[in-house]
Design a protein around this motif. Structure first.
Motif, mmCIF file in Angstrom:
data_model
loop_
_atom_site.group_PDB
_atom_site.id
_atom_site.type_symbol
_atom_site.label_atom_id
_atom_site.label_comp_id
_atom_site.label_asym_id
_atom_site.label_seq_id
_atom_site.Cartn_x
_atom_site.Cartn_y
_atom_site.Cartn_z
ATOM 1 N N SER A 86 2.637 -0.179 -5.327
ATOM 2 C CA SER A 86 1.380 0.550 -5.062
ATOM 3 C C SER A 86 1.505 2.064 -5.086
ATOM 4 C CB SER A 86 0.828 0.157 -3.689
ATOM 5 O OG SER A 86 0.515 -1.196 -3.682
ATOM 6 N N LEU A 87 2.720 2.576 -5.005
ATOM 7 C CA LEU A 87 2.848 4.028 -4.851
ATOM 8 C C LEU A 87 2.956 4.730 -6.204
ATOM 9 C CD1 LEU A 87 5.556 4.088 -2.026
ATOM 10 C CD2 LEU A 87 3.122 3.556 -1.857
ATOM 11 N N GLY A 112 -6.569 6.851 0.022
ATOM 12 C CA GLY A 112 -5.562 5.825 -0.238
ATOM 13 C C GLY A 112 -4.171 6.361 0.062
ATOM 14 N N THR A 113 -3.781 6.303 1.352
ATOM 15 C CA THR A 113 -2.472 6.838 1.775
ATOM 16 C C THR A 113 -1.346 5.910 1.361
ATOM 17 O OG1 THR A 113 -3.643 7.432 3.819
ATOM 18 C CG2 THR A 113 -1.254 7.765 3.802
ATOM 19 N N THR A 118 3.296 9.807 -1.483
ATOM 20 C CA THR A 118 2.610 10.894 -2.196
ATOM 21 C C THR A 118 2.008 11.887 -1.197
ATOM 22 O OG1 THR A 118 2.161 9.396 -4.012
ATOM 23 C CG2 THR A 118 0.840 11.394 -3.942
ATOM 24 N N GLU A 135 -6.600 5.783 4.951
ATOM 25 C CA GLU A 135 -6.018 4.465 4.673
ATOM 26 C C GLU A 135 -6.742 3.412 5.500
ATOM 27 O OE1 GLU A 135 -3.758 3.030 2.513
ATOM 28 O OE2 GLU A 135 -4.399 1.254 3.603
ATOM 29 N N ASN A 162 -11.925 1.763 6.796
ATOM 30 C CA ASN A 162 -12.505 1.662 5.456
ATOM 31 C C ASN A 162 -13.145 3.007 5.072
ATOM 32 O OD1 ASN A 162 -14.015 1.113 3.169
ATOM 33 N ND2 ASN A 162 -14.618 -0.932 3.892
ATOM 34 N N PHE A 181 -7.121 13.751 -4.267
ATOM 35 C CA PHE A 181 -6.479 12.691 -5.056
ATOM 36 C C PHE A 181 -7.188 11.383 -4.700
ATOM 37 C CE2 PHE A 181 -2.431 9.916 -5.338
ATOM 38 C CZ PHE A 181 -2.726 9.555 -6.650
ATOM 39 N N ASP A 183 -7.367 7.658 -4.953
ATOM 40 C CA ASP A 183 -6.443 6.566 -5.316
ATOM 41 C C ASP A 183 -6.560 5.434 -4.281
ATOM 42 O OD1 ASP A 183 -4.384 5.177 -6.542
ATOM 43 O OD2 ASP A 183 -2.805 6.237 -5.458
ATOM 44 N N HIS A 186 -10.222 0.799 -6.346
ATOM 45 C CA HIS A 186 -10.301 1.032 -7.781
ATOM 46 C C HIS A 186 -11.488 0.307 -8.415
ATOM 47 C CE1 HIS A 186 -6.371 2.605 -6.995
ATOM 48 N NE2 HIS A 186 -6.231 2.984 -8.230
HETATM 49 C C1 LIG Z 1 -2.749 2.544 -4.750
HETATM 50 S S1 LIG Z 1 -2.578 2.613 -3.027
HETATM 51 C C2 LIG Z 1 -2.398 4.340 -2.707
HETATM 52 C C3 LIG Z 1 -1.094 4.887 -3.148
HETATM 53 C C4 LIG Z 1 -0.815 6.292 -2.673
HETATM 54 N N1 LIG Z 1 -1.887 7.201 -2.979
HETATM 55 C C5 LIG Z 1 0.467 6.785 -3.306
HETATM 56 O O1 LIG Z 1 0.400 7.447 -4.356
HETATM 57 O O2 LIG Z 1 1.528 6.514 -2.770
HETATM 58 C C6 LIG Z 1 -4.207 2.337 -2.472
HETATM 59 C C7 LIG Z 1 -4.362 2.288 -0.962
HETATM 60 O O3 LIG Z 1 -5.732 2.447 -0.673
HETATM 61 C C8 LIG Z 1 -6.080 1.598 0.390
HETATM 62 N N2 LIG Z 1 -7.513 1.289 0.235
HETATM 63 C C9 LIG Z 1 -8.124 0.621 -0.775
HETATM 64 N N3 LIG Z 1 -9.440 0.553 -0.560
HETATM 65 C C10 LIG Z 1 -9.680 1.197 0.606
HETATM 66 C C11 LIG Z 1 -10.849 1.452 1.361
HETATM 67 N N4 LIG Z 1 -12.052 1.065 0.957
HETATM 68 N N5 LIG Z 1 -10.701 2.122 2.534
HETATM 69 C C12 LIG Z 1 -9.485 2.529 2.968
HETATM 70 N N6 LIG Z 1 -8.350 2.321 2.282
HETATM 71 C C13 LIG Z 1 -8.450 1.657 1.113
HETATM 72 C C14 LIG Z 1 -5.197 0.380 0.254
HETATM 73 O O4 LIG Z 1 -4.999 -0.235 1.514
HETATM 74 C C15 LIG Z 1 -3.915 0.989 -0.334
HETATM 75 O O5 LIG Z 1 -2.968 1.246 0.675
#
Ligand SMILES: C[S@@+](CC[C@H](N)C(=O)[O-])C[C@H]1O[C@@H](n2cnc3c(N)ncnc32)[C@H](O)[C@@H]1O
Length: 259
Positions: A86-87, A112-113, A118, A135, A162, A181, A183, A186
């Protein structure tokens, strides 16, 4: 199905982007951005310590119970699997670090932490910068908080919950966003919604980074809509990641490059 979509988009992308470096980049800002952010390879002092922690996460087989924002269900996942899948990779996370430094960004947002790798890069640009990272999964956010502690980072505010429900209050408490950023979720509607919500806090020197542009057809649709948004002047599409610029002095141009 998504894999096929991404694969064919990549073939198309490579053919349309292959000559970008050095060709047709007349803007000094964009030229420097390519050289000093996208193609730069020299490591900074903090890269090694952050990568050591990433490697520890990749070898941690502890199970977490996480919220799946796609299905709305709780599911179990190994930390090692999240760290591997995921990162952002070191190459891309380090590019975001250089982008934030290059743009002299002080107020940085990450939607998206995940495990915070990152986020740590963004925070290490300067201990005086402020990073807001969001997150949804409390157990993931807890691991990220421990990563920040191990790295002696004190300039990150993680907002757990959320994003659909937390973003408005976070925006209300923010004067301006220099770097964002995106992320997290999606899905087309989420990416467009988050982008539209942060616009009032952006200024001409802000930079927005959208991730996974060709992960799915709806993500590509969202990226194309963002490129054509009335506030957007220039973009750089690196296939995995896209940079969005708003400064009216920049050429109205959409660049594509293979990183
Ligand atoms: C792709 S990962 C992020 C990776 C991070 N930015 C990195 O580069 O290391 C996406 C994260 O977003 C969180 N996420 C997805 N939808 C979300 C939402 N609606 N609210 C909060 N967090 C969300 C997920 O739990 C996941 O940990």
């Amino acid at each position: 199905m998504k894999l096929f979509y991404t694969f064919f988009q990549y073939i198309k992308f490579v053919f349309s982007a292959r000559n970008t470096r050095g060709n047709g980049v007349h803007s000094p800002f964009v030229y420097d951005f390519f050289e000093k952010v996208i193609y730069e390879k020299n490591p900074y002092y903090c890269f090694h310590e952050i990568e050591k922690l990433r490697n520890m996460l990749k070898n941690n087989n502890k199970m977490l119970s996480i919220n799946d924002f796609g299905t709305g269900e709780q599911r179990a996942a190994k930390i090692s699997k999240i760290a591997r899948r995921s990162l952002k990779s070191p190459r891309y996370a380090q590019m975001l670090f250089r982008a934030a430094l290059f743009c002299k960004s002080e107020n940085l947002w990450e939607l998206g932490t995940s495990l915070g790798i990152t986020t740590a890069y963004l925070a290490k640009t300067d201990s005086k910068n402020r990073v807001t990272s969001m997150e949804g999964s409390a157990e993931i956010a807890k691991i990220a908080a421990n990563i920040f502690k191990s790295l002696n980072i004190n300039n990150i505010n993680i907002i757990v919950g959320n994003i659909d429900q937390t973003i408005d209050a976070a925006l209300y408490a923010t004067d301006k966003i220099d770097f964002a950023f995106i992320d997290a979720n999606h899905r087309y509607s989420a990416v467009i919604q988050y982008f539209n919500k942060i616009i009032p806090k952006l200024h001409e020197n802000s930079v927005v980074v959208i991730d996974d542009l060709y992960w799915s057809k709806p993500m590509t649709k969202a990226w194309n809509e963002i490129k054509n948004h009335s506030t957007v002047v220039s973009t750089i599409d690196l296939f995995q990641t896209g940079f969005v610029f708003f400064n009216k002095k920049l050429p109205k141009k959409h660049y594509k490059a293979v990183k």
